[in-house]
Design a protein around this motif. Structure first.
Motif, PDB file in Angstrom:
ATOM      1  N   GLY A 149     -10.735   5.761  -2.202  1.00 26.78           N
ATOM      2  CA  GLY A 149     -10.820   4.387  -2.691  1.00 26.78           C
ATOM      3  C   GLY A 149     -12.047   3.701  -2.132  1.00 26.78           C
ATOM      4  O   GLY A 149     -12.481   4.027  -1.020  1.00 26.78           O
ATOM      5  N   SER A 151      -1.308   8.417  -5.401  1.00 31.66           N
ATOM      6  CA  SER A 151      -2.211   7.287  -5.165  1.00 31.66           C
ATOM      7  C   SER A 151      -1.644   6.346  -4.117  1.00 31.66           C
ATOM      8  O   SER A 151      -0.445   6.077  -4.081  1.00 31.66           O
ATOM      9  CB  SER A 151      -2.445   6.521  -6.471  1.00 31.66           C
ATOM     10  N   SER A 182      -2.791   4.396   0.078  1.00 25.11           N
ATOM     11  CA  SER A 182      -3.630   4.583   1.266  1.00 25.11           C
ATOM     12  C   SER A 182      -3.362   5.922   1.959  1.00 25.11           C
ATOM     13  O   SER A 182      -4.257   6.508   2.546  1.00 25.11           O
ATOM     14  CB  SER A 182      -3.417   3.418   2.231  1.00 25.11           C
ATOM     15  N   ARG A 236      -1.670  -0.602 -10.920  1.00 20.87           N
ATOM     16  CA  ARG A 236      -2.476  -0.738  -9.700  1.00 20.87           C
ATOM     17  C   ARG A 236      -3.948  -0.902 -10.030  1.00 20.87           C
ATOM     18  O   ARG A 236      -4.661  -1.683  -9.397  1.00 20.87           O
ATOM     19  CB  ARG A 236      -2.258   0.469  -8.793  1.00 20.87           C
ATOM     20  N   GLU A 283      -7.523   2.991  -5.231  1.00 21.02           N
ATOM     21  CA  GLU A 283      -6.955   3.402  -3.938  1.00 21.02           C
ATOM     22  C   GLU A 283      -7.366   4.851  -3.671  1.00 21.02           C
ATOM     23  O   GLU A 283      -7.897   5.522  -4.553  1.00 21.02           O
ATOM     24  CB  GLU A 283      -5.423   3.364  -4.007  1.00 21.02           C
ATOM     25  N   THR A 290       2.438   4.749  -1.093  1.00 18.72           N
ATOM     26  CA  THR A 290       1.783   5.818  -1.844  1.00 18.72           C
ATOM     27  C   THR A 290       2.741   6.355  -2.897  1.00 18.72           C
ATOM     28  O   THR A 290       3.896   6.631  -2.600  1.00 18.72           O
ATOM     29  CB  THR A 290       1.335   6.925  -0.870  1.00 18.72           C
ATOM     30  N   ASN A 303      -5.794  -4.105  -8.725  1.00 17.27           N
ATOM     31  CA  ASN A 303      -6.908  -3.931  -7.797  1.00 17.27           C
ATOM     32  C   ASN A 303      -8.263  -4.221  -8.453  1.00 17.27           C
ATOM     33  O   ASN A 303      -9.309  -3.909  -7.892  1.00 17.27           O
ATOM     34  CB  ASN A 303      -6.896  -2.514  -7.221  1.00 17.27           C
ATOM     35  N   GLN A 345       0.798  -1.213   0.000  1.00 10.21           N
ATOM     36  CA  GLN A 345       0.000   0.000   0.000  1.00 10.21           C
ATOM     37  C   GLN A 345       0.836   1.271   0.000  1.00 10.21           C
ATOM     38  O   GLN A 345       0.358   2.304   0.423  1.00 10.21           O
ATOM     39  CB  GLN A 345      -0.935  -0.033   1.209  1.00 10.21           C
TER      40      GLN A 345
END
Ligand code: GDP
Length: 459
Positions: A78, A31, A33, A122, A85, A11, A126, A9
Motif C-alpha cells: 500500500g 488485503s 495492513s 475499501r 492497502e 485484513t 481509501n 485496518q
C-alpha cells in the motif's frame, strides 16, 4: 453489512476468481495492513515481508509439514494497490479443497472473510476510486458486449465523474459567495453576481440534461436493444428466432469453455446486444389474431426499440400486408418489413411484393439471415454512437441527476424572482448534495451498503 467498522485496518481474504469453474488456477485475494505478514506465515519460499512491491514469488503453502499447494504470490505494498492497502494475490491450483484450506489457514493466522464488494468498498473509502467508478467495476465484470464493456471502462477511468466534479466545484464557489451574503444580510450586498450565477446554472443544466438523455442510449448499449418479432400466427416467428439464436449458440460453443446458459433470448451482432422481448410469449401466442391477442402484441411492440414484422406471402395478400404495415407504422417505432418463406415464392411473385421494399428471407432455410442482421444494426443506428462520449447507464445516477435538475430549476426561479439569499443558498446546496451522491462526495452508510452488497464476494 454495516460499513461503520470497515475503515478499520483488519485484513480480509476471499477467493477472487469464480468458484467451481473449470479453470486451471484460482486467485485468492488478501488485503489489509497485515496481508503480507499473514500470508508469509503460511508460505514457504522467500521472506515475503522483505520483498519489494509488485513482485511475484514462487513457493508452497504449508500447514505444519503438510504441503497444500505450490503457488505464486503477487505482492502489492500500500498505497500502490487496488484497495490502497497492503495486498496479496495468491494463485493456487483451482481445486475447491485447496482454496478452502488456504482461505481457512489465512483466517486462522488473523485474516477474516471479506464481505460482498469489500475490496472495492475499501478502494473507494481509501480514495482509489470514486463511487461511480466503483460501480463501473461491477458493470465491467458484468459486461458481455463490446459496447457495454467500453462504457463501463470509460466510466471506471473517471470520464463521467470528472465532468461532474468540475461542475460541482463551480457551483460550490457560488454557494459560498451567497452564503457570505447571508453574513452581511443587514448591509444588502451581493457578492454573487446574479447574471454569472444564472449563466453557470444554465450551463450546468445543459450538461446534466445531456447526461440524463444519454441514459436511454447508454441503457440500450448496456442492457441490449429491446426488439420484438411480430406477425400473424404461423408466419415463422419462432423459426426466425431460433435461426438467429442457433447461429449465435453455434458461434459461442466453438470457443471452448464459454458455454452460456443465459444466451437464451439475446444475440450479439458486431458488439451490440439485441434482446428479444418476451420471446417465450411469441412461441406460445397463437391467438394474436384475436382481439385480446392483438392488444397484447401491441403492448409488447410498444416496449421495443425496433420491430421485426414478418409476413407469410403464401398466407397474406399484398393489400392485407399493406394494411398491417400501416397499423405498425402508427406505433411510431422503427420496423423492418420481412417477407418470410421466400423459398416458396416464384420470381414474379417476389417482384409483386417488391413494392413494400421488404427483406426476403427464409427462416427455415436460413436464407437472408445475415442481411437481416445488417439491417438490425442499421436501424438502431448504434454504429454512430460514440461510446467515448460520457454516458450514463446507472439508474441511481440518473435519479440523482434528475433531482439535481429540479434543484437547479428552483435556483433559476430564485434568481428571476424576489427570493431571499438564504433560500437560494439552500437550493444550491440541495443541487450540490445530489451531484455529490453520484461521485460519492456525499454518502451514507445505507447508500454504500446498497451499492456494495450487490457486488460478489471477492470483488
Ligand atoms: P409462428 O407461429 O409465427 O411462430 O410460426 P412458426 O415459426 O411456428 O412457423 C410456422 C410454420 O411455418 C412451421 O411449419 C415452419 O416450419 C414454417 N416456416 C417457417 N419459416 C419458414 C420458411 O422460411 N419457409 C418455409 N417453407 N416454411 C417456414
Amino acid at each position: 453489512m454495516s460499513t461503520a467498522g470497515l475503515i478499520s485496518q483488519d485484513t480480509i481474504v476471499a477467493l477472487a476468481t469464480s468458484s467451481g469453474s473449470n479453470g486451471a488456477i484460482a486467485v485468492i485475494r488478501v488485503s489489509g495492513s497485515e496481508a503480507i505478514r499473514i500470508t508469509n506465515a503460511i508460505f514457504k519460499g522467500k521472506d515475503l515481508t522483505q520483498q519489494p512491491s509488485h513482485t511475484i514469488h514462487f513457493g508452497t503453502i504449508r500447514e505444519g509439514e503438510d504441503i497444500i499447494d505450490e503457488v505464486l504470490v503477487s505482492l502489492f505494498i500500500g498505497p500502490n494497490s487496488y484497495t490502497k492497502e497492503n495486498s496479496v494475490e495468491i494463485s493456487t491450483h483451482n481445486s475447491t479443497y485447496i482454496i478452502e484450506r488456504v482461505v481457512s489457514l489465512l483466517i486462522k493466522k488473523g485474516a477474516r472473510a471479506a464481505k460482498a464488494g469489500e475490496f472495492t468498498l475499501r478502494a473507494f473509502l481509501n480514495g482509489g476510486l470514486d463511487l461511480s467508478q466503483a460501480e463501473a467495476v461491477a458493470d465491467l465484470i458484468a459486461s458481455n458486449s463490446a459496447a457495454s464493456h467500453q462504457i463501463a471502462m470509460q466510466q471506471m477511468r473517471g470520464g463521467f465523474s470528472n465532468q461532474l466534479k468540475k461542475l460541482r466545484e463551480d457551483l460550490v464557489h457560488f454557494a459560498s459567495l451567497i452564503e457570505l451574503e447571508l453574513d452581511f444580510s443587514e448591509e444588502d450586498v451581493e457578492f454573487a453576481n446574479r447574471d454569472q450565477l444564472k449563466n453557470l446554472i444554465q450551463q450546468i443544466y445543459t450538461v446534466i440534461n445531456k447526461l440524463v438523455s444519454s441514459f436511454e442510449q447508454g441503457n440500450v448499449l448496456k442492457n441490449g436493444v429491446p426488439i420484438v418479432i411480430a406477425g400473424k400466427p404461423n408466419v415463422g416467428k419462432s423459426t426466425l428466432l431460433n435461426a438467429l439464436l442457433n447461429e449465435e449458440r453455434a458461434i459461442v460453443s466453438e470457443i471452448a469453455g464459454t458455454t452460456r446458459d443465459t444466451i437464451e433470448d439475446e444475440i450479439n451482432i458486431h458488439g451490440v446486444t439485441f434482446r428479444f422481448i418476451d420471446t417465450a410469449g411469441i412461441r406460445e401466442t397463437t391467438d394474436i389474431i384475436e382481439a385480446k391477442g392483438v392488444e397484447r402484441t401491441r403492448e409488447k411492440m410498444k416496449q421495443a426499440r425496433l420491430i421485426v414484422y414478418l409476413f407469410d406471402p403464401t398466407q397474406d395478400q399484398i393489400t392485407n400486408v399493406w394494411i398491417q404495415i400501416e397499423e405498425v407504422k402508427s406505433l411510431g417505432i422503427p420496423f423492418i418489413t420481412i417477407i418470410n418463406k421466400a423459398d416458396l415464392l416464384s420470381e414474379p411473385q417476389k417482384v409483386e411484393f417488391n413494392i413494400l421494399n421488404p427483406l426476403f428471407i427464409s427462416a427455415k432455410e436460413q436464407q437472408g439471415i445475415e442481411k437481416l442482421k445488417d439491417e438490425l444494426l442499421n436501424q438502431v443506428n448504434l454504429a454512430n454512437i460514440n461510446t467515448d462520449d460520457v454516458m450514463v447507464t446507472n439508474i441511481r445516477h440518473v435519479e440523482a441527476l434528475q433531482k439535481t435538475q429540479q434543484s437547479l430549476e428552483k435556483v433559476l426561479y430564485g434568481i428571476e424572482n424576489p427570493v431571499t439569499s438564504d433560500f437560494l443558498a439552500m437550493d444550491i446546496r440541495q443541487a450540490l448534495h445530489h451531484l455529490g451522491e453520484i461521485t460519492g462526495a456525499v454518502t451514507t452508510d445505507d447508500l454504500l451498503d446498497n451499492i456494495f452488497s450487490k457486488f460478489c464476494i471477492g470483488k
